[in-house]
Structures are given as C-alpha cells and as structure tokens.
Write a protein that holds these residues in place. Structure first.
Motif, PDB file in Angstrom:
ATOM      1  N   THR A   1       0.828  -1.200   0.000  1.00 59.07           N
ATOM      2  CA  THR A   1       0.000   0.000   0.000  1.00 59.07           C
ATOM      3  C   THR A   1       0.865   1.254   0.000  1.00 59.07           C
ATOM      4  OG1 THR A   1      -0.111   0.090   2.422  1.00 59.07           O
ATOM      5  CG2 THR A   1      -1.814  -1.185   1.283  1.00 59.07           C
ATOM      6  N   ALA A   2       0.270   2.328  -0.406  1.00 61.43           N
ATOM      7  CA  ALA A   2       0.888   3.654  -0.320  1.00 61.43           C
ATOM      8  C   ALA A   2      -0.209   4.609   0.125  1.00 61.43           C
ATOM      9  CB  ALA A   2       1.468   4.078  -1.666  1.00 61.43           C
ATOM     10  N   GLY A   3      -0.113   5.065   1.355  1.00 72.15           N
ATOM     11  CA  GLY A   3      -1.148   5.942   1.884  1.00 72.15           C
ATOM     12  C   GLY A   3      -2.487   5.261   2.032  1.00 72.15           C
ATOM     13  N   GLY A   4      -2.482   3.957   2.265  1.00 74.69           N
ATOM     14  CA  GLY A   4      -3.726   3.232   2.436  1.00 74.69           C
ATOM     15  C   GLY A   4      -4.347   2.736   1.147  1.00 74.69           C
ATOM     16  N   ARG A   5      -3.698   2.990   0.020  1.00 73.95           N
ATOM     17  CA  ARG A   5      -4.194   2.537  -1.276  1.00 73.95           C
ATOM     18  C   ARG A   5      -3.299   1.429  -1.829  1.00 73.95           C
ATOM     19  NH1 ARG A   5      -5.491   8.225  -4.500  1.00 73.95           N
ATOM     20  NH2 ARG A   5      -7.338   8.828  -3.291  1.00 73.95           N
TER      21      ARG A   5
ATOM     22  N   GLY B   1      -6.364 -13.011 -11.494  1.00 77.37           N
ATOM     23  CA  GLY B   1      -5.357 -12.651 -12.474  1.00 77.37           C
ATOM     24  C   GLY B   1      -5.056 -11.170 -12.475  1.00 77.37           C
ATOM     25  N   GLU B   2      -4.217 -10.788 -13.407  1.00 72.45           N
ATOM     26  CA  GLU B   2      -3.775  -9.399 -13.499  1.00 72.45           C
ATOM     27  C   GLU B   2      -4.919  -8.424 -13.754  1.00 72.45           C
ATOM     28  OE1 GLU B   2      -2.613 -11.979 -14.973  1.00 72.45           O
ATOM     29  OE2 GLU B   2      -0.435 -12.148 -14.681  1.00 72.45           O
ATOM     30  N   ASP B   3      -5.991  -8.905 -14.361  1.00 74.20           N
ATOM     31  CA  ASP B   3      -7.110  -8.025 -14.682  1.00 74.20           C
ATOM     32  C   ASP B   3      -8.064  -7.831 -13.509  1.00 74.20           C
ATOM     33  OD1 ASP B   3      -7.839 -10.687 -14.731  1.00 74.20           O
ATOM     34  OD2 ASP B   3      -9.392 -10.405 -16.256  1.00 74.20           O
ATOM     35  N   GLU B   4      -7.892  -8.622 -12.436  1.00 75.18           N
ATOM     36  CA  GLU B   4      -8.833  -8.579 -11.312  1.00 75.18           C
ATOM     37  C   GLU B   4      -8.173  -8.260  -9.982  1.00 75.18           C
ATOM     38  OE1 GLU B   4     -12.327 -11.458  -9.375  1.00 75.18           O
ATOM     39  OE2 GLU B   4     -10.773 -12.293 -10.674  1.00 75.18           O
ATOM     40  N   CYS B   5      -6.886  -8.488  -9.876  1.00 75.16           N
ATOM     41  CA  CYS B   5      -6.190  -8.364  -8.604  1.00 75.16           C
ATOM     42  C   CYS B   5      -6.299  -6.964  -8.002  1.00 75.16           C
ATOM     43  CB  CYS B   5      -4.719  -8.740  -8.776  1.00 75.16           C
ATOM     44  SG  CYS B   5      -3.691  -8.447  -7.322  1.00 75.16           S
ATOM     45  N   ALA B   6      -6.008  -5.944  -8.799  1.00 80.71           N
ATOM     46  CA  ALA B   6      -5.989  -4.576  -8.274  1.00 80.71           C
ATOM     47  C   ALA B   6      -7.347  -4.175  -7.726  1.00 80.71           C
ATOM     48  CB  ALA B   6      -5.544  -3.602  -9.364  1.00 80.71           C
ATOM     49  N   ALA B   7      -8.414  -4.513  -8.438  1.00 77.81           N
ATOM     50  CA  ALA B   7      -9.758  -4.141  -7.994  1.00 77.81           C
ATOM     51  C   ALA B   7     -10.114  -4.848  -6.688  1.00 77.81           C
ATOM     52  CB  ALA B   7     -10.774  -4.482  -9.077  1.00 77.81           C
ATOM     53  N   ALA B   8      -9.749  -6.126  -6.564  1.00 73.22           N
ATOM     54  CA  ALA B   8     -10.055  -6.872  -5.346  1.00 73.22           C
ATOM     55  C   ALA B   8      -9.285  -6.313  -4.157  1.00 73.22           C
ATOM     56  CB  ALA B   8      -9.732  -8.345  -5.543  1.00 73.22           C
ATOM     57  N   CYS B   9      -8.009  -6.019  -4.354  1.00 71.19           N
ATOM     58  CA  CYS B   9      -7.194  -5.463  -3.274  1.00 71.19           C
ATOM     59  C   CYS B   9      -7.667  -4.068  -2.880  1.00 71.19           C
ATOM     60  CB  CYS B   9      -5.725  -5.421  -3.686  1.00 71.19           C
ATOM     61  SG  CYS B   9      -4.942  -7.047  -3.829  1.00 71.19           S
ATOM     62  N   GLU B  10      -8.013  -3.270  -3.873  1.00 70.44           N
ATOM     63  CA  GLU B  10      -8.490  -1.912  -3.581  1.00 70.44           C
ATOM     64  C   GLU B  10      -9.799  -1.952  -2.810  1.00 70.44           C
ATOM     65  OE1 GLU B  10      -8.428   2.205  -3.422  1.00 70.44           O
ATOM     66  OE2 GLU B  10      -6.857   0.790  -3.999  1.00 70.44           O
ATOM     67  N   ARG B  11     -10.692  -2.847  -3.202  1.00 67.55           N
ATOM     68  CA  ARG B  11     -11.953  -2.991  -2.471  1.00 67.55           C
ATOM     69  C   ARG B  11     -11.694  -3.406  -1.029  1.00 67.55           C
ATOM     70  NH1 ARG B  11     -17.305  -1.559  -1.940  1.00 67.55           N
ATOM     71  NH2 ARG B  11     -18.368  -3.162  -0.708  1.00 67.55           N
ATOM     72  N   ALA B  12     -10.794  -4.358  -0.834  1.00 65.07           N
ATOM     73  CA  ALA B  12     -10.485  -4.816   0.517  1.00 65.07           C
ATOM     74  C   ALA B  12      -9.918  -3.697   1.373  1.00 65.07           C
ATOM     75  CB  ALA B  12      -9.496  -5.979   0.453  1.00 65.07           C
ATOM     76  N   LEU B  13      -9.048  -2.874   0.797  1.00 62.83           N
ATOM     77  CA  LEU B  13      -8.447  -1.784   1.560  1.00 62.83           C
ATOM     78  C   LEU B  13      -9.465  -0.710   1.895  1.00 62.83           C
ATOM     79  CD1 LEU B  13      -5.039  -1.540  -0.329  1.00 62.83           C
ATOM     80  CD2 LEU B  13      -5.396  -2.275   2.031  1.00 62.83           C
ATOM     81  N   LEU B  14     -10.402  -0.448   0.999  1.00 65.09           N
ATOM     82  CA  LEU B  14     -11.457   0.518   1.291  1.00 65.09           C
ATOM     83  C   LEU B  14     -12.341   0.029   2.440  1.00 65.09           C
ATOM     84  CD1 LEU B  14     -12.584   1.647  -2.286  1.00 65.09           C
ATOM     85  CD2 LEU B  14     -11.425   3.051  -0.574  1.00 65.09           C
ATOM     86  N   VAL B  15     -12.756  -1.231   2.359  1.00 68.78           N
ATOM     87  CA  VAL B  15     -13.587  -1.795   3.417  1.00 68.78           C
ATOM     88  C   VAL B  15     -12.831  -1.805   4.739  1.00 68.78           C
ATOM     89  CG1 VAL B  15     -14.735  -3.892   4.227  1.00 68.78           C
ATOM     90  CG2 VAL B  15     -14.982  -3.169   1.840  1.00 68.78           C
ATOM     91  N   ALA B  16     -11.567  -2.225   4.690  1.00 68.43           N
ATOM     92  CA  ALA B  16     -10.762  -2.284   5.913  1.00 68.43           C
ATOM     93  C   ALA B  16     -10.604  -0.912   6.546  1.00 68.43           C
ATOM     94  CB  ALA B  16      -9.397  -2.882   5.597  1.00 68.43           C
ATOM     95  N   SER B  17     -10.386   0.107   5.730  1.00 68.18           N
ATOM     96  CA  SER B  17     -10.220   1.453   6.259  1.00 68.18           C
ATOM     97  C   SER B  17     -11.504   1.956   6.911  1.00 68.18           C
ATOM     98  CB  SER B  17      -9.797   2.411   5.142  1.00 68.18           C
ATOM     99  OG  SER B  17      -8.512   2.085   4.649  1.00 68.18           O
ATOM    100  N   ALA B  18     -12.641   1.661   6.295  1.00 67.65           N
ATOM    101  CA  ALA B  18     -13.920   2.079   6.864  1.00 67.65           C
ATOM    102  C   ALA B  18     -14.201   1.346   8.175  1.00 67.65           C
ATOM    103  CB  ALA B  18     -15.047   1.835   5.865  1.00 67.65           C
ATOM    104  N   LEU B  19     -13.961   0.030   8.189  1.00 70.60           N
ATOM    105  CA  LEU B  19     -14.185  -0.740   9.411  1.00 70.60           C
ATOM    106  C   LEU B  19     -13.204  -0.332  10.502  1.00 70.60           C
ATOM    107  CD1 LEU B  19     -14.890  -4.328   8.005  1.00 70.60           C
ATOM    108  CD2 LEU B  19     -16.538  -2.647   8.861  1.00 70.60           C
ATOM    109  N   LEU B  20     -11.975  -0.034  10.116  1.00 72.08           N
ATOM    110  CA  LEU B  20     -10.995   0.415  11.099  1.00 72.08           C
ATOM    111  C   LEU B  20     -11.440   1.732  11.731  1.00 72.08           C
ATOM    112  CD1 LEU B  20      -8.196  -0.271  12.325  1.00 72.08           C
ATOM    113  CD2 LEU B  20      -7.202   1.245  10.605  1.00 72.08           C
TER     114      LEU B  20
END
Length: 379
Positions: A130-134, A220-239
């Motif tokens: 991550t960089a700045g939570g992203r 795969g490469e076409d899905e990884c970034a979106a899945a990780c970004e979604r997880a970080l958004l949810v994690a930040s909100a829950l945190l």
C-alpha cells in the motif's frame, strides 16, 4: 437525496449482544493476559465469536457461509470489538481477507475459502503493498513463477497484520504480465514468519519471507488490483468504526473517573477546565462516528464517492481517537501513565490504528485530490 441508514432496533440489539459478550469473556484482565501470550490471541474465543454469535461474516453473502447482513452490521461488531480491545485477527481476517475474497468473481474460490473464515476455523490476512492506504502495484516485492507443478512465490513481506497466526496468506505478487493475487498456506514449505515487537501488544504483525512457496492463483492481473483496492477501502472504513469504539470507551472511562475522583474535597469533574475537555472529547467522538458510518454506508449504498468518504473517515477517526486517548491519559492523572491504568492500552491502539492503513495526513491528501484538485475551474 438518498437517506442514510439508521441505527435500527436490530442493530442496537446486535451491539448490546456483542458488548455483553466481550464484557463477559474478554474483560481487560483477559486482554492483558492474552496480549502477552506467544500467539497474542485466543483461538477458542475467536471461534466463539464465529459460532455462538455468528458475527465474523455478517458482510459475507449467505451462499458462502455468511449472513449477508451487510457492512453496517459488520461495522457495529468491529466497533464493539475495538471498544473492548479484543485480541484477535480482526484486521487481517474480517477487515482485509474476507472483503478481498468476497470481491473475487470466481464462486469456486470464494466457496473454498470464505466458509472456513466465517466459522472461525481458519485465520487469514491480506499481504498487498500500500501507499497511503491505497493498493500500490509499484511496491510489490514478491515474484510469482509458474512451473510444471503450479505457481510458486518468492519475496519478502513486511509488517503484515495478523500474519503471526494466519494459516492463509493472500499475497499480491508480480508475474510476467502484471500483478496477480495468490493464496499461500501459512505453514507451507518455503514460508517463514518472524513476529515483530509492536507498540500495541493487542495487535500482532509479522514479517513474512517466501522462498519458492507453493501458491494458488486467485485473481489474475485483470482482477487483482480491484479486489485489493476494495479490501483496503472496506478495511479502512471498518478500522474507522473500531477507532470510534475505542474512543467511546475512553470517554466513558474518563467521565466515570473524573466523577468519582475527589480533589480538594470535590469531584475532579466539577472543575470547569475538566468539563470543557470532556465536552471536547465528546465532540471529537461524534465527528468520528458520523464520518466512519458515512464511509461504511457509502461502500454499501454506492450513491456517494466511497474513496472520498473512506479517506475522510480515516483522517477524522484517526485524529479523534489519538486525541481522545491522549486526553484520557491526562485526565486520569498519575494513573493514566501507569501500566495498571487502561488509557495507555487505548493510546497504543490509537497510535497503531492511525498508521496501519495510511496516516491521517495521507488521507487528507486523498480528500484534497478528490475535491479541491478536481474541482471545476472557478468553483
């Protein structure tokens, strides 16, 4: 304008249930004992949260073992767990791994991993740079190689939340064509974990070294970034909601202390300066609560900018929690600076929470990027 959710009677009952459970099985004496153990959490307690209360997978669809109740319900639970400083893989499993897996398109993969996490049978975490939570693909330090026997990963992962006890690691790794997401068993050959000394003993981190560790491709490469970004958004909100829970507990304990503590023949809370500080703590807490639950709602409802809402929530909640816990130490007097007092535990949690998914300053920069920097000319 779409009306946001309200704290319904059902949500209130959920909050009460979790709060009473935590008070019974994880009071501060248990927290202090658990945080000094080798693993840093009680697997039996974690399974009870999963089986008796069924609160670990409230945001996971029913088809994959969850309740399908949504993020608001999950946020209420995380808030109460934060209020009690429950030792457990909340960030790694509930906030990061579950949202990442839920965001994947392959139902077979989701069915293979999510039910065991929801039931408390397995512990997982997400190791994505991550960089700045992203999510930052540029900072990927693990390489993936495909051979005759499948994928293997090699590289180093620093300061992975809950990796000390995780038996499932979700790892973002570089391939020849981009960055993909893989699953690695925590005890697999080629996996080495080093527990780190952390400021907050109730929340463990570890460095992970992978040396030809066998892995399963999840996205795969076409899905990884979106899945990780979604997880970080949810994690930040829950945190952010967890930070609200800790702030609320510190306010409650501080008010009780200044009410009962006598100085010059009267309660400390009778002094005007103390009253003002407690009032300011309440204002800061309510600001954080509004921002945190707005972020959760934005992620669930989709009618607001979720990235803006999440960064705003993290900026406000991080600053509020740290200031409230600092004020609690000061208003507790000498007790606030001792090991026996509770404020230092919350101050340490507040300090680490404010850094784990991006600092307040970094999230303020994100808010500026999505508002001031993108505002129409002349606005």
């Amino acid at each position: 304008m779409t009306q946001e959710f309200e704290f319904t009677e059902e949500l209130t009952e959920l909050r009460t249930m979790v709060r009473e459970f935590c008070a019974e099985v994880s009071p501060q004496s248990v927290v202090r004992e658990t945080m000094t153990t080798e693993s840093g959490f009680d697997p039996a307690l974690w399974r009870r949260l999963a089986t008796e209360l069924g609160v670990l997978g409230l945001a996971v669809p029913q088809s994959f073992g969850g309740e399908g109740a949504g993020l608001v319900y999950q946020a209420v639970v995380v808030e109460e767990l934060g209020a009690a400083l429950v030792c457990g893989p909340v960030v790694g499993t509930v906030c990061l791994a579950m949202p990442a897996l839920t965001a994947l398109a392959d139902d077979t993969i989701r069915a293979d991993y999510l039910p065991a996490l929801v039931n408390g049978d397995r512990i997982a975490t997400l190791a994505a740079p991550t960089a700045g939570g992203r999510f930052s693909a540029d900072h990927v330090a693990v390489s993936a190689t495909r051979g005759e026997n499948g994928w293997t990963l090699s590289g180093h992962l620093a300061q992975v939340p809950d990796a000390t006890s995780a038996d499932l690691l979700l790892v973002a790794a570089g391939t020849e064509t981009g960055v993909a997401l893989f699953a690695v068993d925590g005890d697999a050959e080629g996996v080495a974990r080093t527990s780190l000394s952390t400021l907050d003993l109730t929340r463990r981190q570890a460095d992970v070294t992978l040396d030809g560790a066998p892995a399963r491709l999840l996205a795969g490469e076409d899905e990884c970034a979106a899945a990780c970004e979604r997880a970080l958004l949810v994690a930040s909100a829950l945190l952010a909601t967890e930070q609200v829970g800790g702030g609320q507990r510190m306010l409650d304990e501080t008010v009780a202390h200044v009410r009962d503590r006598l100085q010059f023949g009267q309660p400390v809370g009778a002094f005007q300066a103390v009253k003002h500080r407690c009032a300011d703590m309440l204002v800061a807490l309510e600001q954080a609560r509004s921002a945190a639950y707005h972020a959760v709602w934005a992620l669930e409802d989709g009618t607001d900018d979720p990235r803006l809402a999440v960064s705003l929530a993290q900026a406000v909640a991080s600053e509020s929690y740290r200031w409230i816990s600092t004020s609690a130490i000061q208003l507790h007097g000498g007790l606030g600076f001792t090991w026996e007092g509770s404020p230092h535990l919350y101050f340490k949690r507040a300090t680490t929470d404010a850094l784990i998914l991006g600092s307040a300053a970094e999230h303020i920069d994100h808010v500026a990027e999505r508002t001031v920097d993108l505002a129409p000319t002349g606005s």
